[in-house]
Scaffold this motif. Structure first.
Motif, PDB file in Angstrom:
ATOM      1  N   TYR A  35       8.772 -14.341  -3.245  1.00  0.00           N
ATOM      2  CA  TYR A  35       7.848 -13.152  -3.238  1.00  0.00           C
ATOM      3  C   TYR A  35       6.837 -12.984  -4.614  1.00  0.00           C
ATOM      4  O   TYR A  35       7.847 -12.681  -5.143  1.00  0.00           O
ATOM      5  CB  TYR A  35       8.472 -12.019  -2.476  1.00  0.00           C
ATOM      6  N   LYS A  42       1.361  -4.628  -2.212  1.00  0.00           N
ATOM      7  CA  LYS A  42       2.826  -4.607  -1.662  1.00  0.00           C
ATOM      8  C   LYS A  42       3.722  -5.635  -1.931  1.00  0.00           C
ATOM      9  O   LYS A  42       2.228  -6.784  -2.476  1.00  0.00           O
ATOM     10  CB  LYS A  42       2.404  -4.377   0.117  1.00  0.00           C
ATOM     11  N   PHE A  91       9.431 -12.224  -7.752  1.00  0.00           N
ATOM     12  CA  PHE A  91      10.696 -11.420  -7.427  1.00  0.00           C
ATOM     13  C   PHE A  91      11.116 -13.199  -6.364  1.00  0.00           C
ATOM     14  O   PHE A  91      11.455 -13.247  -5.169  1.00  0.00           O
ATOM     15  CB  PHE A  91      10.957 -11.019  -6.399  1.00  0.00           C
ATOM     16  N   GLY A 106      16.002 -10.555  -6.743  1.00  0.00           N
ATOM     17  CA  GLY A 106      16.862 -10.550  -8.488  1.00  0.00           C
ATOM     18  C   GLY A 106      15.358  -8.752  -8.900  1.00  0.00           C
ATOM     19  O   GLY A 106      14.532  -8.502  -8.215  1.00  0.00           O
ATOM     20  N   ASN A 107      15.424  -8.874 -10.137  1.00  0.00           N
ATOM     21  CA  ASN A 107      15.032  -8.200 -10.634  1.00  0.00           C
ATOM     22  C   ASN A 107      13.243  -8.337 -11.314  1.00  0.00           C
ATOM     23  O   ASN A 107      12.250  -7.481 -11.969  1.00  0.00           O
ATOM     24  CB  ASN A 107      15.016  -7.252 -11.999  1.00  0.00           C
TER      25      ASN A 107
ATOM     26  N   TYR B  36      13.481  -0.889   2.200  1.00  0.00           N
ATOM     27  CA  TYR B  36      14.128  -1.687   0.652  1.00  0.00           C
ATOM     28  C   TYR B  36      13.313  -0.394   0.381  1.00  0.00           C
ATOM     29  O   TYR B  36      12.975   0.410   0.141  1.00  0.00           O
ATOM     30  CB  TYR B  36      13.458  -2.744   0.424  1.00  0.00           C
ATOM     31  N   GLN B  38      13.231   1.048  -4.437  1.00  0.00           N
ATOM     32  CA  GLN B  38      12.757   0.199  -5.519  1.00  0.00           C
ATOM     33  C   GLN B  38      12.922   1.108  -6.517  1.00  0.00           C
ATOM     34  O   GLN B  38      11.823   1.917  -6.267  1.00  0.00           O
ATOM     35  CB  GLN B  38      11.415  -1.099  -5.255  1.00  0.00           C
ATOM     36  N   GLY B  41      11.241  -1.129 -12.618  1.00  0.00           N
ATOM     37  CA  GLY B  41      11.349  -2.428 -12.863  1.00  0.00           C
ATOM     38  C   GLY B  41      12.147  -3.504 -12.415  1.00  0.00           C
ATOM     39  O   GLY B  41      13.524  -4.026 -13.298  1.00  0.00           O
ATOM     40  N   LYS B  42      12.869  -3.162 -11.290  1.00  0.00           N
ATOM     41  CA  LYS B  42      13.594  -3.440 -10.875  1.00  0.00           C
ATOM     42  C   LYS B  42      13.405  -4.295  -9.188  1.00  0.00           C
ATOM     43  O   LYS B  42      12.408  -3.629  -9.071  1.00  0.00           O
ATOM     44  CB  LYS B  42      14.965  -2.541  -9.970  1.00  0.00           C
ATOM     45  N   GLY B  43      14.283  -5.121  -8.421  1.00  0.00           N
ATOM     46  CA  GLY B  43      13.530  -5.431  -7.288  1.00  0.00           C
ATOM     47  C   GLY B  43      13.753  -5.096  -6.975  1.00  0.00           C
ATOM     48  O   GLY B  43      14.791  -3.694  -6.461  1.00  0.00           O
ATOM     49  N   PRO B  44      13.402  -5.254  -5.192  1.00  0.00           N
ATOM     50  CA  PRO B  44      13.736  -4.173  -3.881  1.00  0.00           C
ATOM     51  C   PRO B  44      14.705  -4.068  -3.579  1.00  0.00           C
ATOM     52  O   PRO B  44      15.434  -5.515  -3.660  1.00  0.00           O
ATOM     53  CB  PRO B  44      12.327  -5.155  -2.968  1.00  0.00           C
ATOM     54  N   LEU B  46      17.788  -3.682  -0.150  1.00  0.00           N
ATOM     55  CA  LEU B  46      17.855  -3.700   1.083  1.00  0.00           C
ATOM     56  C   LEU B  46      18.647  -1.566   1.660  1.00  0.00           C
ATOM     57  O   LEU B  46      19.653  -1.438   0.479  1.00  0.00           O
ATOM     58  CB  LEU B  46      18.922  -4.277   1.499  1.00  0.00           C
ATOM     59  N   PHE B  89       9.733   0.241   1.147  1.00  0.00           N
ATOM     60  CA  PHE B  89       8.975  -0.460   1.621  1.00  0.00           C
ATOM     61  C   PHE B  89      10.052  -0.916   2.994  1.00  0.00           C
ATOM     62  O   PHE B  89      10.289  -0.691   3.220  1.00  0.00           O
ATOM     63  CB  PHE B  89       8.714  -1.041   1.417  1.00  0.00           C
ATOM     64  N   LEU B 103      10.163 -11.860   5.605  1.00  0.00           N
ATOM     65  CA  LEU B 103       9.736 -10.341   5.035  1.00  0.00           C
ATOM     66  C   LEU B 103       8.538 -10.438   5.238  1.00  0.00           C
ATOM     67  O   LEU B 103       7.327 -10.503   4.677  1.00  0.00           O
ATOM     68  CB  LEU B 103      11.038  -9.458   4.529  1.00  0.00           C
ATOM     69  N   PHE B 105       6.633  -6.897   4.628  1.00  0.00           N
ATOM     70  CA  PHE B 105       6.297  -5.301   3.760  1.00  0.00           C
ATOM     71  C   PHE B 105       5.144  -4.457   3.894  1.00  0.00           C
ATOM     72  O   PHE B 105       4.152  -5.521   4.300  1.00  0.00           O
ATOM     73  CB  PHE B 105       6.819  -6.079   2.709  1.00  0.00           C
ATOM     74  N   GLY B 106       5.509  -2.942   4.573  1.00  0.00           N
ATOM     75  CA  GLY B 106       4.487  -2.465   4.168  1.00  0.00           C
ATOM     76  C   GLY B 106       4.617  -2.382   3.450  1.00  0.00           C
ATOM     77  O   GLY B 106       4.928  -2.945   2.088  1.00  0.00           O
ATOM     78  N   GLU B 107       2.977  -0.933   2.742  1.00  0.00           N
ATOM     79  CA  GLU B 107       2.244  -0.784   1.851  1.00  0.00           C
ATOM     80  C   GLU B 107       3.242  -0.458   0.412  1.00  0.00           C
ATOM     81  O   GLU B 107       2.457  -0.484  -0.784  1.00  0.00           O
ATOM     82  CB  GLU B 107       1.329  -0.291   1.961  1.00  0.00           C
TER      83      GLU B 107
END
Lengths: 114, 115
Positions: A35, A42, A91, A106-107, B36, B38, B41-44, B46, B89, B103, B105-107
Motif C-alpha cells: 500500500y 489516505k 507500507f 509494517g512501519n 485502523y 495510525q 511514523g508507524k504503519g496502520p 488494526l 482510518f 482494503l 481506506f477512508g481519508e
C-alpha cells in the motif's frame, strides 16, 4: 509479537532511478500486500500477492511497478523509473489464511524522489 | 463504487469525551469493515472490525456501530485518553482480507484528545 519489518525506513532517489523497497512479512502468513500513502492523504492499495503471483492490483500499479518474493522470507516492491509523484510512504502488509485474519502493516518506507 | 467516505477530517475532544468518526460506503459487495489506528511514523494497526451481519461490536473502549441499510458505520471511543490521539482510518473490503482482497481506506480522521 511477530511483526512486519521494512527496510529502508527512508529512501531518497533521483527521478528516473530504480528503487527496491524490501519487506519481511510475518513468517507463517501467506498473503502479501503493498500500500502507499502520499503525505496527508489516505492509504491506497497497490498490489496483493499470493502463491508467488499477483492476485490483485490497482490502477496505480502500472508497468513501472513489480513485486517479487525472491526467497522464503523477503517480499520486494520495485519501481523501475521513479517519478516525482511516486514520493510517498510505502507500507508492506501480510495476512494469514483465516476468514477474519487481520492485515499486519509494517512501519513503512518513506520514498522521496527528487 | 469502491470509495469509502470518512468524516470528520479532524476532531478535538477533551479527556473523557466520546469522539465519533463516521464512514459511508457505496459498494454493497463490501463484506468486512475494519478500523485502523495510525501513530506518526508507524504503519496502520488494526483496532476493531465488524462484518455486516451484526449492528454493533464492542472491544474495550472502542465500539463500531453498523447500519447496513444506510451503508454507514462509525467508531466510538469511550472515555477517550490523550494516548488515543492518532489518525484513524476506516476501511472496507469485498471479501475477508484473509483471501487477499484489497482494503479500501477512508481519508482518515486526525483525533486529538486534550488532557
Amino acid at each position: 509479537e511477530p511483526e512486519v519489518t521494512q527496510t529502508p525506513s527512508h529512501q531518497v532517489t533521483q527521478m528516473g532511478q530504480e528503487v527496491i523497497l524490501r519487506c519481511v512479512p510475518i513468517s507463517n502468513h501467506l498473503y502479501f500486500y503493498w500500500y502507499r500513502q502520499i503525505l496527508g492523504q489516505k492509504v491506497e492499495f497497490l498490489v496483493s500477492f499470493y502463491n508467488n503471483e499477483i492476485s490483485e492490483k490497482s490502477e496505480i500499479f502500472d508497468d513501472q511497478f513489480s513485486v517479487e518474493r525472491p526467497d522464503g522470507s523477503n517480499f520486494t516492491l520495485k519501481i523501475r523509473s521513479t517519478k516525482l509523484e511516486d514520493s510517498a510512504m510505502y507500507f508492506c502488509a501480510s495476512g494469514g489464511t483465516g476468514r477474519n485474519s487481520p492485515l499486519h502493516f509494517g512501519n513503512g518506507t518513506r520514498l522521496t524522489v527528487t | 463504487q469502491q470509495q469509502v467516505k470518512q468524516s470528520p477530517q479532524s476532531l478535538i475532544v477533551q479527556k473523557g469525551g466520546i469522539p465519533i468518526i463516521n464512514c459511508a460506503y457505496e459498494n454493497t459487495a463490501f463484506d468486512y469493515f475494519p478500523w485502523y489506528q495510525q501513530f506518526p511514523g508507524k504503519g496502520p494497526a488494526l483496532l476493531i472490525a465488524i462484518r455486516p451481519d451484526v449492528s454493533e461490536k464492542k472491544e474495550g473502549r472502542f465500539t463500531i456501530s453498523f447500519n447496513k441499510s444506510a451503508k454507514q458505520f462509525s467508531l466510538h471511543i469511550m472515555d477517550s485518553q490523550p494516548g488515543d490521539s492518532a489518525t484513524y482510518f476506516c476501511a472496507a473490503s469485498r471479501v475477508p482480507v484473509g483471501s487477499g482482497s484489497r482494503l479500501t481506506f477512508g481519508e482518515g480522521t486526525q483525533l486529538t484528545v486534550n488532557p
